[in-house]
Design a protein around this motif. Structure first.
Motif, PDB file in Angstrom:
ATOM      1  N   VAL B 117       0.850  -1.206   0.000  1.00  0.00           N
ATOM      2  CA  VAL B 117       0.000   0.000   0.000  1.00  0.00           C
ATOM      3  C   VAL B 117       0.883   1.254   0.000  1.00  0.00           C
ATOM      4  CG1 VAL B 117      -1.735   1.311   1.270  1.00  0.00           C
ATOM      5  CG2 VAL B 117      -1.904  -1.168   1.178  1.00  0.00           C
ATOM      6  N   ALA B 118       1.895   1.263   0.864  1.00  0.00           N
ATOM      7  CA  ALA B 118       2.770   2.448   0.965  1.00  0.00           C
ATOM      8  C   ALA B 118       3.445   2.744  -0.372  1.00  0.00           C
ATOM      9  CB  ALA B 118       3.822   2.235   2.054  1.00  0.00           C
ATOM     10  N   THR B 119       3.923   1.706  -1.049  1.00  0.00           N
ATOM     11  CA  THR B 119       4.658   1.942  -2.304  1.00  0.00           C
ATOM     12  C   THR B 119       3.712   2.190  -3.483  1.00  0.00           C
ATOM     13  OG1 THR B 119       4.819  -0.456  -2.566  1.00  0.00           O
ATOM     14  CG2 THR B 119       6.731   0.672  -1.658  1.00  0.00           C
ATOM     15  N   THR B 120       2.447   1.777  -3.358  1.00  0.00           N
ATOM     16  CA  THR B 120       1.477   2.129  -4.406  1.00  0.00           C
ATOM     17  C   THR B 120       1.070   3.591  -4.256  1.00  0.00           C
ATOM     18  OG1 THR B 120       0.671  -0.131  -4.444  1.00  0.00           O
ATOM     19  CG2 THR B 120      -0.767   1.512  -5.416  1.00  0.00           C
ATOM     20  N   LEU B 121       0.908   4.033  -3.015  1.00  0.00           N
ATOM     21  CA  LEU B 121       0.536   5.432  -2.782  1.00  0.00           C
ATOM     22  C   LEU B 121       1.662   6.383  -3.171  1.00  0.00           C
ATOM     23  CD1 LEU B 121      -1.264   5.064   0.654  1.00  0.00           C
ATOM     24  CD2 LEU B 121      -2.314   5.859  -1.462  1.00  0.00           C
ATOM     25  N   GLY B 145      11.147 -13.946   6.501  1.00  0.00           N
ATOM     26  CA  GLY B 145      11.930 -14.857   5.672  1.00  0.00           C
ATOM     27  C   GLY B 145      11.340 -15.042   4.290  1.00  0.00           C
ATOM     28  N   ARG B 146      10.958 -13.928   3.641  1.00  0.00           N
ATOM     29  CA  ARG B 146      10.346 -13.998   2.326  1.00  0.00           C
ATOM     30  C   ARG B 146      11.181 -13.205   1.314  1.00  0.00           C
ATOM     31  NH1 ARG B 146       4.984 -15.525   1.857  1.00  0.00           N
ATOM     32  NH2 ARG B 146       5.535 -15.496  -0.341  1.00  0.00           N
ATOM     33  N   PRO B 147      12.356 -13.732   0.920  1.00  0.00           N
ATOM     34  CA  PRO B 147      13.133 -13.016  -0.101  1.00  0.00           C
ATOM     35  C   PRO B 147      12.389 -12.870  -1.416  1.00  0.00           C
ATOM     36  CG  PRO B 147      14.105 -15.169   0.384  1.00  0.00           C
ATOM     37  CD  PRO B 147      13.027 -14.946   1.384  1.00  0.00           C
ATOM     38  N   ASP B 148      11.432 -13.787  -1.700  1.00  0.00           N
ATOM     39  CA  ASP B 148      10.654 -13.666  -2.938  1.00  0.00           C
ATOM     40  C   ASP B 148       9.829 -12.377  -2.934  1.00  0.00           C
ATOM     41  OD1 ASP B 148       9.268 -14.831  -0.771  1.00  0.00           O
ATOM     42  OD2 ASP B 148       7.688 -15.548  -2.110  1.00  0.00           O
ATOM     43  N   LEU B 149       9.240 -12.051  -1.753  1.00  0.00           N
ATOM     44  CA  LEU B 149       8.462 -10.815  -1.660  1.00  0.00           C
ATOM     45  C   LEU B 149       9.379  -9.593  -1.686  1.00  0.00           C
ATOM     46  CD1 LEU B 149       5.713 -11.746   0.972  1.00  0.00           C
ATOM     47  CD2 LEU B 149       5.522 -11.639  -1.518  1.00  0.00           C
ATOM     48  N   ALA B 150      10.582  -9.746  -1.119  1.00  0.00           N
ATOM     49  CA  ALA B 150      11.564  -8.652  -1.182  1.00  0.00           C
ATOM     50  C   ALA B 150      11.897  -8.357  -2.642  1.00  0.00           C
ATOM     51  CB  ALA B 150      12.826  -9.031  -0.410  1.00  0.00           C
ATOM     52  N   VAL B 151      12.069  -9.407  -3.417  1.00  0.00           N
ATOM     53  CA  VAL B 151      12.355  -9.239  -4.851  1.00  0.00           C
ATOM     54  C   VAL B 151      11.167  -8.559  -5.540  1.00  0.00           C
ATOM     55  CG1 VAL B 151      12.666 -10.508  -7.016  1.00  0.00           C
ATOM     56  CG2 VAL B 151      14.015 -11.134  -5.010  1.00  0.00           C
ATOM     57  N   ALA B 152       9.940  -8.996  -5.192  1.00  0.00           N
ATOM     58  CA  ALA B 152       8.746  -8.407  -5.812  1.00  0.00           C
ATOM     59  C   ALA B 152       8.666  -6.914  -5.511  1.00  0.00           C
ATOM     60  CB  ALA B 152       7.490  -9.118  -5.310  1.00  0.00           C
ATOM     61  N   LEU B 153       8.954  -6.549  -4.254  1.00  0.00           N
ATOM     62  CA  LEU B 153       8.875  -5.139  -3.854  1.00  0.00           C
ATOM     63  C   LEU B 153       9.933  -4.307  -4.592  1.00  0.00           C
ATOM     64  CD1 LEU B 153       7.188  -3.475  -1.780  1.00  0.00           C
ATOM     65  CD2 LEU B 153       9.121  -3.689  -0.232  1.00  0.00           C
ATOM     66  N   LEU B 154      11.139  -4.853  -4.698  1.00  0.00           N
ATOM     67  CA  LEU B 154      12.215  -4.123  -5.381  1.00  0.00           C
ATOM     68  C   LEU B 154      11.929  -4.016  -6.886  1.00  0.00           C
ATOM     69  CD1 LEU B 154      15.252  -5.616  -3.486  1.00  0.00           C
ATOM     70  CD2 LEU B 154      14.538  -3.222  -3.463  1.00  0.00           C
ATOM     71  N   ARG B 155      11.359  -5.077  -7.459  1.00  0.00           N
ATOM     72  CA  ARG B 155      11.019  -5.026  -8.890  1.00  0.00           C
ATOM     73  C   ARG B 155       9.932  -3.974  -9.132  1.00  0.00           C
ATOM     74  NH1 ARG B 155      12.037  -8.748 -12.833  1.00  0.00           N
ATOM     75  NH2 ARG B 155      13.484 -10.428 -12.346  1.00  0.00           N
ATOM     76  N   LYS B 156       9.014  -3.851  -8.175  1.00  0.00           N
ATOM     77  CA  LYS B 156       7.954  -2.845  -8.302  1.00  0.00           C
ATOM     78  C   LYS B 156       8.572  -1.435  -8.334  1.00  0.00           C
ATOM     79  CE  LYS B 156       3.799  -1.409  -5.815  1.00  0.00           C
ATOM     80  NZ  LYS B 156       3.110  -1.509  -4.538  1.00  0.00           N
ATOM     81  N   GLY B 157       9.535  -1.205  -7.432  1.00  0.00           N
ATOM     82  CA  GLY B 157      10.228   0.086  -7.422  1.00  0.00           C
ATOM     83  C   GLY B 157      11.003   0.305  -8.705  1.00  0.00           C
ATOM     84  N   MET B 158      11.622  -0.771  -9.191  1.00  0.00           N
ATOM     85  CA  MET B 158      12.429  -0.686 -10.414  1.00  0.00           C
ATOM     86  C   MET B 158      11.540  -0.374 -11.623  1.00  0.00           C
ATOM     87  SD  MET B 158      14.816  -3.731 -11.766  1.00  0.00           S
ATOM     88  CE  MET B 158      13.597  -4.462 -12.818  1.00  0.00           C
ATOM     89  N   ASP B 159      10.335  -0.956 -11.645  1.00  0.00           N
ATOM     90  CA  ASP B 159       9.418  -0.693 -12.763  1.00  0.00           C
ATOM     91  C   ASP B 159       9.048   0.784 -12.823  1.00  0.00           C
ATOM     92  OD1 ASP B 159       9.480  -3.312 -13.420  1.00  0.00           O
ATOM     93  OD2 ASP B 159       7.549  -3.832 -12.495  1.00  0.00           O
ATOM     94  N   GLU B 166      20.072   1.686  -7.549  1.00  0.00           N
ATOM     95  CA  GLU B 166      20.057   1.155  -6.179  1.00  0.00           C
ATOM     96  C   GLU B 166      19.136  -0.068  -6.051  1.00  0.00           C
ATOM     97  OE1 GLU B 166      19.688   4.310  -7.005  1.00  0.00           O
ATOM     98  OE2 GLU B 166      20.780   5.655  -5.670  1.00  0.00           O
ATOM     99  N   TYR B 167      17.991  -0.030  -6.786  1.00  0.00           N
ATOM    100  CA  TYR B 167      17.068  -1.163  -6.698  1.00  0.00           C
ATOM    101  C   TYR B 167      17.725  -2.426  -7.271  1.00  0.00           C
ATOM    102  CZ  TYR B 167      13.445   2.291  -5.671  1.00  0.00           C
ATOM    103  OH  TYR B 167      12.718   3.299  -5.108  1.00  0.00           O
ATOM    104  N   LEU B 168      18.481  -2.254  -8.349  1.00  0.00           N
ATOM    105  CA  LEU B 168      19.141  -3.402  -8.972  1.00  0.00           C
ATOM    106  C   LEU B 168      20.250  -3.935  -8.058  1.00  0.00           C
ATOM    107  CD1 LEU B 168      17.781  -1.748 -11.374  1.00  0.00           C
ATOM    108  CD2 LEU B 168      19.358  -2.956 -12.822  1.00  0.00           C
ATOM    109  N   GLN B 169      20.948  -2.996  -7.422  1.00  0.00           N
ATOM    110  CA  GLN B 169      21.974  -3.416  -6.461  1.00  0.00           C
ATOM    111  C   GLN B 169      21.329  -4.230  -5.329  1.00  0.00           C
ATOM    112  OE1 GLN B 169      23.339  -0.372  -3.881  1.00  0.00           O
ATOM    113  NE2 GLN B 169      24.833  -1.679  -2.895  1.00  0.00           N
ATOM    114  N   ASP B 170      20.179  -3.733  -4.830  1.00  0.00           N
ATOM    115  CA  ASP B 170      19.502  -4.443  -3.746  1.00  0.00           C
ATOM    116  C   ASP B 170      19.008  -5.815  -4.202  1.00  0.00           C
ATOM    117  OD1 ASP B 170      20.014  -2.248  -2.258  1.00  0.00           O
ATOM    118  OD2 ASP B 170      17.954  -1.528  -2.120  1.00  0.00           O
TER     119      ASP B 170
END
Lengths: 269, 326
Positions: B117-121, B145-159, B166-170
């Motif tokens: 929600v925070a990153t959509t807003l 312990g959800r690196p898959d969700l961490a990846v999803a969140l970072l990909r959302k920022g990258m999109d 920085e998102y790619l580095q993360d």
């Protein structure tokens, strides 16, 4: 012109003594002042939170002032019968309405200026404090950022549109109905994109066309919102500012023309 | 005769001199203040009674109670950024509270929804993407312990901000540290290095990641780079903590040798640090980099960082190899 200015000055002087304006402005300044406290909960996002909350408080408080002063201006003069005394002098109705609106907009500008100063004071304090505690400011944007004024200016224009709408509604409706209409107007004017794309979610062609048409007639208040852009140091060009402010001014004039037309025909007895 | 005197005379009571006047002056405000105080006390008491009884479901924010991000975005009007901040604060509080309570991975179920929600807003909310990914990837008991969700969140920022290296580095970092995928990590670091404005050290970092693989030397290079390059105090602190964990892993290897030496001499494992001190194998009870003594478990003589230590749990359950070599 001097008649309009005199009435505007009188409205401003009255507004400065008005407890509603004092209360609203103090509430806004209080919200801005409390932002650093909330910022402590935000894991290093203190500066962003002060900016976001400061700009939001300015708009929210300004909206309150625009709606509640806008709807009461004419109603109060009619209710207290002061309008009869004013109009018995060589003052025309349109001069009276323009003067009232000028005073309201000046009061709004004053309230916004006080809150903007409050926000910059808090940010200046935060700049000192951030340096001491090695908290990172928002990336690429200075803590005390003059670009925030762009958001304040467009918020002011947006609120002038809302105030003009409130004044217009108050010429035809009771204060309660005018307040509800103005709030509805503020909300619906943030849904321009949704109105334009209503065709993709409703079957009725008529409703879709009506909504799309409405979206082009109503001002797109969402376009006045550059708060997130300035906080994230995104470019807000002078051209964008000028076009948005120009469209806002056009809508203000449109509402004033409507208000003058209705008020000129209104039976005040 | 004034009004109070007349009233007193009629009732036969002594005149209440200026009674009404006094009531007017301070009686009403005082009564109002007393009434307000009593009502506030009543409200507080009722709240305390309610809290003692527990809520209807025991958790005010049960899993799945975060609203749909698109719906919040629509109704937020001009207040999206400040609402994003509020959801960010909720996410931080939820993470911190669950972590402090030693919650299980499923207790963090709401974390991703709040961050979503925070990153959509506020799609440019850097911290919500980057720190949020750190929170999500952290394994239980510290996080979900959800690196898959961490990846999803970072990909959302990258999109939304494809120019942000920085998102790619993360993403590379999550692949390296949590998904144990040094090849994938190196690819993300390479992609980050290709972006304009990316720092020079990303390309050598990709090479180090590939060469060192999933071991302490590679991890040390990565965390040292994060510590030296981040502008965020929290992330820097986390990098320092991770480096301290790696130091603790090195130290534990050394103490295991000491214990092995004791075993070879005596034919049994030490029962306490005191035995090793008495035998002259150690000069003092060993402590981790945060100053908390290591724990020696009997009878098998295994050593580990204490649960009380800020370094607990160590990465890979303390089994990250010193050097894997390729």
């Amino acid at each position: 012109m001097s008649v309009v200015a005199t009435i505007a000055r009188h409205v401003l002087r009255d507004a400065v003594r008005n407890r509603v304006l004092h209360g609203a402005t103090l509430l806004g300044v209080g919200m801005i002042g409390a932002a650093p406290v909330a910022g402590r909960l935000a894991a290093g996002q203190d500066v962003k939170l002060v900016k976001d909350l400061g700009l939001a408080a300015i708009e929210l408080t300004g909206l309150f002032v625009a709606v509640f002063m806008g709807i009461r201006l004419l109603a109060r003069e009619i209710e207290h019968r002061t309008l009869d005394a004013v109009l018995s002098k060589p003052i025309r109705r349109h001069q009276f309405v323009l003067g009232q609106f000028g005073g309201l907009v000046a009061a709004l500008a004053l309230a916004l200026a006080v809150m903007a100063i409050g926000m910059y004071v808090v940010l200046a304090a935060a700049a000192w404090w951030v340096e001491d505690t090695v908290l990172a400011p928002a990336p690429a944007a200075p803590v005390v950022d003059p670009a925030l004024l762009k958001a304040v200016v467009l918020t002011f224009v947006q609120l002038a549109v809302v105030a003009a709408a409130a004044l217009c509604f108050s010429t035809v409706a009771s204060p309660a109905v005018a307040a509800a209409s103005t709030c509805g107007f503020y909300v619906i004017c943030h849904f321009g994109g949704e109105l334009r794309n209503l065709g993709s979610v409703v079957d009725s062609r008529f409703a879709a066309s009506l909504a799309a048409g409405l979206s082009y007639v109503l001002p797109d208040l969402a376009s006045f919102d550059v708060k997130a852009a300035v906080v994230h140091a995104q470019p807000v060009t002078v051209g964008y500012m000028a076009l948005t402010a120009g469209s806002g001014a056009a809508y203000v004039l449109a509402f004033l023309v409507l208000a003058l037309a209705v008020f000129a025909k209104r039976d005040l007895t | 005769m004034n009004e109070p005197q007349a009233r007193a005379g009629a009732s036969g009571l002594p005149p209440a001199r200026g009674g009404n006047e006094r009531l007017r002056r301070w009686g009403r405000p005082a009564l109002s203040a007393v009434a307000a105080t009593l009502l506030v006390a009543l409200g507080g008491t009722l709240s305390a009674l309610r809290d003692r009884g527990g809520g209807p479901d025991g958790d005010r924010y049960p899993a799945g109670s975060a609203p749909r991000p698109d719906a919040v975005r629509r109704v937020a009007l001009s207040f999206k950024a400040v609402l994003a901040d509020l959801y960010w604060i909720r996410a931080v509080q939820h993470y911190g509270r669950t972590r402090l309570a030693g919650g299980r991975a499923e207790d963090h179920a709401l974390l991703y929804s709040l961050l979503d929600v925070a990153t959509t807003l506020d799609p440019r909310f850097d911290a919500a993407h980057r720190l949020g990914a750190v929170f999500l990837a952290e394994p239980s008991p510290g996080g979900p312990g959800r690196p898959d969700l961490a990846v999803a969140l970072l990909r959302k920022g990258m999109d939304y901000a494809p120019e942000r290296w920085e998102y790619l580095q993360d993403l590379g970092f999550v692949h390296y540290w949590w998904l144990h995928d040094p090849e994938g990590a190196a690819r993300w670091f390479e992609r980050a290095a290709d972006l304009p404005g990316a720092p020079w050290w990303l390309r050598p970092l990709a090479a180090v990641t590939l060469a060192e693989g999933d071991d302490r030397a590679g991890a040390r290079a990565l965390w040292a780079q994060v510590r030296d390059s981040t502008g965020d105090a929290w992330v820097r602190g986390e990098a320092i903590r991770r480096l301290a964990q790696l130091d603790a892993l090195d130290a534990l290897d050394g103490y295991r040798h000491v214990i092995e030496g004791f075993f070879e001499r005596t034919g049994r494992r030490p029962r306490s640090w005191r035995e090793l001190l008495a035998a002259g194998d150690l000069a003092a009870v060993p402590v981790d980099p945060t100053g908390v003594p290591y724990e020696l478990t009997t009878p098998d003589g295994t050593i580990a960082v204490s649960r009380r230590s800020a370094l607990f749990p160590l990465p890979g359950g303390g089994s990250l190899p010193e050097r894997r070599g390729r």
